[in-house]
Design a protein around this motif. Sequence first.
Motif, PDB file in Angstrom:
ATOM      1  N   UNK A 128       0.803  -1.216   0.000  1.00 34.42           N
ATOM      2  CA  UNK A 128       0.000   0.000   0.000  1.00 34.42           C
ATOM      3  C   UNK A 128       0.839   1.271   0.000  1.00 34.42           C
ATOM      4  N   UNK A 129       2.142   1.153  -0.267  1.00 36.76           N
ATOM      5  CA  UNK A 129       3.023   2.324  -0.208  1.00 36.76           C
ATOM      6  C   UNK A 129       2.567   3.428  -1.159  1.00 36.76           C
ATOM      7  N   UNK A 130       2.183   3.064  -2.365  1.00 41.84           N
ATOM      8  CA  UNK A 130       1.752   4.068  -3.333  1.00 41.84           C
ATOM      9  C   UNK A 130       0.520   4.809  -2.867  1.00 41.84           C
ATOM     10  N   UNK A 131      -0.459   4.087  -2.359  1.00 42.21           N
ATOM     11  CA  UNK A 131      -1.671   4.737  -1.854  1.00 42.21           C
ATOM     12  C   UNK A 131      -1.357   5.583  -0.631  1.00 42.21           C
ATOM     13  N   UNK A 132      -0.468   5.066   0.233  1.00 44.35           N
ATOM     14  CA  UNK A 132      -0.113   5.816   1.444  1.00 44.35           C
ATOM     15  C   UNK A 132       0.504   7.171   1.091  1.00 44.35           C
ATOM     16  N   UNK A 133       1.219   7.250  -0.014  1.00 41.04           N
ATOM     17  CA  UNK A 133       1.785   8.523  -0.447  1.00 41.04           C
ATOM     18  C   UNK A 133       0.690   9.551  -0.744  1.00 41.04           C
ATOM     19  N   UNK A 134      -0.425   9.108  -1.324  1.00 40.47           N
ATOM     20  CA  UNK A 134      -1.541  10.015  -1.576  1.00 40.47           C
ATOM     21  C   UNK A 134      -2.087  10.574  -0.266  1.00 40.47           C
ATOM     22  N   UNK A 135      -2.202   9.699   0.737  1.00 42.50           N
ATOM     23  CA  UNK A 135      -2.753  10.115   2.025  1.00 42.50           C
ATOM     24  C   UNK A 135      -1.790  11.043   2.750  1.00 42.50           C
ATOM     25  N   UNK A 346       3.798  10.801  19.961  1.00 44.48           N
ATOM     26  CA  UNK A 346       4.749  10.736  18.857  1.00 44.48           C
ATOM     27  C   UNK A 346       4.439   9.474  18.071  1.00 44.48           C
ATOM     28  N   UNK A 347       5.000   9.381  16.869  1.00 41.04           N
ATOM     29  CA  UNK A 347       4.704   8.214  16.037  1.00 41.04           C
ATOM     30  C   UNK A 347       5.978   7.606  15.494  1.00 41.04           C
ATOM     31  N   UNK A 348       6.062   6.293  15.574  1.00 41.83           N
ATOM     32  CA  UNK A 348       7.101   5.542  14.885  1.00 41.83           C
ATOM     33  C   UNK A 348       6.699   5.386  13.423  1.00 41.83           C
ATOM     34  N   UNK A 349       7.682   5.565  12.526  1.00 38.01           N
ATOM     35  CA  UNK A 349       7.407   5.292  11.127  1.00 38.01           C
ATOM     36  C   UNK A 349       7.383   6.532  10.250  1.00 38.01           C
ATOM     37  N   UNK A 350       6.567   6.471   9.217  1.00 41.12           N
ATOM     38  CA  UNK A 350       6.611   7.469   8.149  1.00 41.12           C
ATOM     39  C   UNK A 350       6.099   8.822   8.596  1.00 41.12           C
ATOM     40  N   UNK A 351       6.648   9.868   7.965  1.00 48.54           N
ATOM     41  CA  UNK A 351       6.244  11.241   8.230  1.00 48.54           C
ATOM     42  C   UNK A 351       5.265  11.712   7.160  1.00 48.54           C
ATOM     43  N   UNK A 352       4.460  12.712   7.519  1.00 43.80           N
ATOM     44  CA  UNK A 352       3.555  13.328   6.556  1.00 43.80           C
ATOM     45  C   UNK A 352       4.334  14.347   5.724  1.00 43.80           C
ATOM     46  N   UNK A 353       4.272  14.197   4.412  1.00 42.21           N
ATOM     47  CA  UNK A 353       5.077  15.041   3.526  1.00 42.21           C
ATOM     48  C   UNK A 353       4.723  16.515   3.659  1.00 42.21           C
ATOM     49  N   UNK A 354       3.458  16.821   3.973  1.00 39.31           N
ATOM     50  CA  UNK A 354       3.054  18.224   4.054  1.00 39.31           C
ATOM     51  C   UNK A 354       3.589  18.919   5.301  1.00 39.31           C
ATOM     52  N   UNK A 355       4.309  18.161   6.159  1.00 42.13           N
ATOM     53  CA  UNK A 355       4.867  18.750   7.373  1.00 42.13           C
ATOM     54  C   UNK A 355       6.245  19.366   7.156  1.00 42.13           C
ATOM     55  N   UNK A 356       6.645  19.523   5.907  1.00 46.24           N
ATOM     56  CA  UNK A 356       7.853  20.272   5.582  1.00 46.24           C
ATOM     57  C   UNK A 356       7.556  21.057   4.304  1.00 46.24           C
ATOM     58  N   UNK A 357       8.140  22.235   4.191  1.00 46.74           N
ATOM     59  CA  UNK A 357       7.865  23.074   3.025  1.00 46.74           C
ATOM     60  C   UNK A 357       8.169  22.326   1.725  1.00 46.74           C
ATOM     61  N   UNK A 358       7.215  22.358   0.798  1.00 48.36           N
ATOM     62  CA  UNK A 358       7.304  21.717  -0.520  1.00 48.36           C
ATOM     63  C   UNK A 358       7.377  20.193  -0.428  1.00 48.36           C
ATOM     64  N   UNK A 359       7.065  19.641   0.735  1.00 45.50           N
ATOM     65  CA  UNK A 359       7.132  18.196   0.921  1.00 45.50           C
ATOM     66  C   UNK A 359       6.287  17.388  -0.042  1.00 45.50           C
ATOM     67  N   UNK A 360       5.033  17.796  -0.326  1.00 46.71           N
ATOM     68  CA  UNK A 360       4.202  16.994  -1.226  1.00 46.71           C
ATOM     69  C   UNK A 360       4.769  16.844  -2.629  1.00 46.71           C
ATOM     70  N   UNK A 361       5.656  17.762  -3.035  1.00 50.46           N
ATOM     71  CA  UNK A 361       6.244  17.664  -4.370  1.00 50.46           C
ATOM     72  C   UNK A 361       7.556  16.889  -4.382  1.00 50.46           C
ATOM     73  N   UNK A 362       8.051  16.489  -3.210  1.00 48.07           N
ATOM     74  CA  UNK A 362       9.343  15.813  -3.131  1.00 48.07           C
ATOM     75  C   UNK A 362       9.230  14.335  -3.462  1.00 48.07           C
ATOM     76  N   UNK A 363      10.299  13.781  -4.062  1.00 56.56           N
ATOM     77  CA  UNK A 363      10.371  12.339  -4.205  1.00 56.56           C
ATOM     78  C   UNK A 363      10.958  11.738  -2.930  1.00 56.56           C
TER      79      UNK A 363
END
Length: 410
Positions: A128-135, A346-363
């Motif tokens: 589900x990694x690809x879908x998780x990126x959308x979320x 706090x959470x173990x694991x992946x970070x939300x991309x929108x929590x850093x500037x321009x994160x949603x556009x990053x690979x």
Amino acid sequence: MKTFEQKLHNYARLAVDKGVNIQPGQTLVIAAPIDAAPFVRRLAEAAYEAGAKHVYPEWADDELTKIKYEKAPEEAFHEFPSWRAESREQLAREGAAFITVKSTDPDLLKGVDPDKIANANNAAGAAMEGFRDYIQADRVSWLVISTPSSGWAKKVFPDEPEDRAIDLLWERIFSAVRADTEDPVQAWDEHNRTLRAKVDWLNAKKYKSLHYTAPGTDLEIGLPDGHVWAGGGSTNTSGVPFIPNMPTEEVFTAPHKDFVNGIVTNTKPLNYGGNVIDQFTLHFKNGAVTDMEAGEGEDTLRHLINSDEGAARLGEVALVPHSSPISQSGILFFNTLFDENASNHIALGSAYAFCVENGPEMNKDQKEQAGLNTSIVHVDFMIGNENMNIDGILPDGTKEPVFRNGEWAE
């Protein structure tokens, strides 16, 4: 005083209209347990009334899940159907919205081989990694909510008969999501404004790190350059506002994956993979867990942290005052959606991309370089109580109080 039916109606409307904010012609996907079917029908009705084109339910069943863990061959837990992952990604690409209804019995998989649970979670997480990126980049509108189940209700209210326990849990859910107020939409608008004020204050500070102290906890969490605090409502990449969690009392951001040092002890049990993990302490050095101990569920915790390299690092830091309504209810929900909104976590694991500037556009590589953690898991656990203090450390080393005795210092 509102009737049960009125509150149930409000809850469904809130989930559709304020939660995912369904747009005309949009598809809604609802993942839910079969016990929640009556409520899912209300969600579907509300969605179609709001202009949805399709509503697709995805059903799960606790009993079938348990039967599989007890009867299926070992190799079954190393696989995840690719068609499920591909269908989710296709729907996300086409702009669908997603509601997940959680109500699993916290003790559902008690006694099940933790290797099986870990293997199944890892297989699902990878697929589900690809879908998780959308979320996690807020490319789509998504929402997590809960409805009672008999197993969950009896865990929360063990001294009550089953029917009474379910009724009590419904009432607590209605209260937590503000469905029992005179004007639930207005109540959510006011709540979002309160959270937004804290978000704006923290974003203006640009702290380099946060230092947590409490009994069993002495932890410094570094924050990436350009980190962004969020809370309450979000906006997807199409410009549509939505609310990812109901309830929500938190403001949160992403920690720097390599700059977490010290020890932290949980303050509420963690329900993970149908098992309870409690009385645990994690030791961090240079961002990664180096040691751990737990009074309950240590094997499950160890499997979680070993899910992949990123599972031993942090992907979220969230601030919730001890006086939050869910905390003041005095109820332990054994459900992270609720318990995380009663406590700093706090959470173990992946970070939300929108929590850093321009994160949603990053690979992926760019996210790593920015300090964002990547993993197939994202698991919140609660660390706050009335004794917790938090200092914000500015780039010049100056310390400022952020929390004192479990409450906002400002």
